[in-house]
Design a protein around this motif. Structure first.
Motif, PDB file in Angstrom:
ATOM      1  N   PHE A   1      33.481  41.835  27.473  1.00 21.12           N
ATOM      2  CA  PHE A   1      34.442  41.969  28.516  1.00 21.12           C
ATOM      3  C   PHE A   1      33.994  43.318  29.301  1.00 21.12           C
ATOM      4  O   PHE A   1      33.113  44.292  28.616  1.00 21.12           O
ATOM      5  N   ARG A   2      34.367  43.230  30.704  1.00 21.97           N
ATOM      6  CA  ARG A   2      34.027  44.524  31.438  1.00 21.97           C
ATOM      7  C   ARG A   2      35.263  45.179  31.753  1.00 21.97           C
ATOM      8  O   ARG A   2      36.278  44.556  32.273  1.00 21.97           O
ATOM      9  N   LEU A   3      35.365  46.434  30.987  1.00 23.33           N
ATOM     10  CA  LEU A   3      36.834  47.256  31.241  1.00 23.33           C
ATOM     11  C   LEU A   3      36.500  48.672  31.766  1.00 23.33           C
ATOM     12  O   LEU A   3      35.538  49.224  31.698  1.00 23.33           O
TER      13      LEU A   3
ATOM     14  N   CYS B   1      40.859  52.374  17.526  1.00 23.57           N
ATOM     15  CA  CYS B   1      40.541  51.055  16.902  1.00 23.57           C
ATOM     16  C   CYS B   1      40.431  51.052  15.359  1.00 23.57           C
ATOM     17  O   CYS B   1      39.881  50.107  14.740  1.00 23.57           O
ATOM     18  N   ARG B   2      40.539  52.225  14.755  1.00 23.78           N
ATOM     19  CA  ARG B   2      40.189  52.353  13.381  1.00 23.78           C
ATOM     20  C   ARG B   2      38.925  51.868  12.884  1.00 23.78           C
ATOM     21  O   ARG B   2      38.628  51.344  11.844  1.00 23.78           O
TER      22      ARG B   2
ATOM     23  N   PHE C   1      40.302  45.420  16.184  1.00 22.49           N
ATOM     24  CA  PHE C   1      41.508  45.792  17.241  1.00 22.49           C
ATOM     25  C   PHE C   1      41.904  44.807  18.297  1.00 22.49           C
ATOM     26  O   PHE C   1      43.059  44.536  18.525  1.00 22.49           O
ATOM     27  N   ALA C   2      40.654  44.290  19.114  1.00 21.92           N
ATOM     28  CA  ALA C   2      40.659  43.322  20.063  1.00 21.92           C
ATOM     29  C   ALA C   2      41.658  42.287  19.448  1.00 21.92           C
ATOM     30  O   ALA C   2      42.401  41.715  20.241  1.00 21.92           O
ATOM     31  N   GLU C   3      41.274  41.475  18.526  1.00 20.15           N
ATOM     32  CA  GLU C   3      41.987  40.303  17.871  1.00 20.15           C
ATOM     33  C   GLU C   3      43.288  40.791  17.707  1.00 20.15           C
ATOM     34  O   GLU C   3      44.205  40.090  17.912  1.00 20.15           O
TER      35      GLU C   3
ATOM     36  N   GLU D   1      49.016  39.642  19.142  1.00 20.10           N
ATOM     37  CA  GLU D   1      50.436  40.250  19.337  1.00 20.10           C
ATOM     38  C   GLU D   1      50.642  39.761  20.890  1.00 20.10           C
ATOM     39  O   GLU D   1      51.867  39.407  20.691  1.00 20.10           O
ATOM     40  N   TYR D   2      49.708  40.056  21.896  1.00 20.78           N
ATOM     41  CA  TYR D   2      50.307  39.398  23.115  1.00 20.78           C
ATOM     42  C   TYR D   2      50.424  37.981  23.063  1.00 20.78           C
ATOM     43  O   TYR D   2      51.553  37.456  23.804  1.00 20.78           O
ATOM     44  N   PHE D   3      49.662  37.260  22.477  1.00 20.60           N
ATOM     45  CA  PHE D   3      50.195  35.855  22.557  1.00 20.60           C
ATOM     46  C   PHE D   3      51.613  35.484  21.594  1.00 20.60           C
ATOM     47  O   PHE D   3      52.323  34.438  22.077  1.00 20.60           O
TER      48      PHE D   3
END
Length: 89
Positions: A52-54, A66-67, A73-75, A80-82
């Motif tokens: 990804f380009r962020l 991100c711990r 973290f991204a997963e 959560e969003y889904f």
């Protein structure tokens, strides 16, 4: 004792070198099964790299929260969003 030098035949061109070679596909260690059960257990979930380009401000926030593992973290964020938007995964 005298030895004879190896005389290699002249190569006609690059096409002859390419035609004479063999190509093999190396097996990934994750695909190979460890028959004796030793070693670290491998994940059974199929995963693929996605770049990804962020913006820089988002990257800084991810680094701070991100711990240690950005992929996990991204997963978590995507799942959560889904879940909130009732998107089947």
């Amino acid at each position: 004792m005298k030895t004879r030098k190896k005389i290699t035949p002249e190569v006609a061109g690059l096409d002859d070198v390419i035609a004479g070679g063999t190509a093999t596909r190396l097996e990934n260690s994750s695909e190979a099964e460890n028959k004796d059960g030793r070693g670290r257990p491998k994940s059974t979930v199929k995963k693929k790299t996605c770049v990804f380009r962020l913006p820089l401000d988002l990257i800084e926030v991810i680094d701070a929260n991100c711990r240690g593992n950005k992929s996990v973290f991204a997963e978590e964020v995507f799942r959560e969003y889904f879940q909130r938007n009732n998107i089947d995964t």
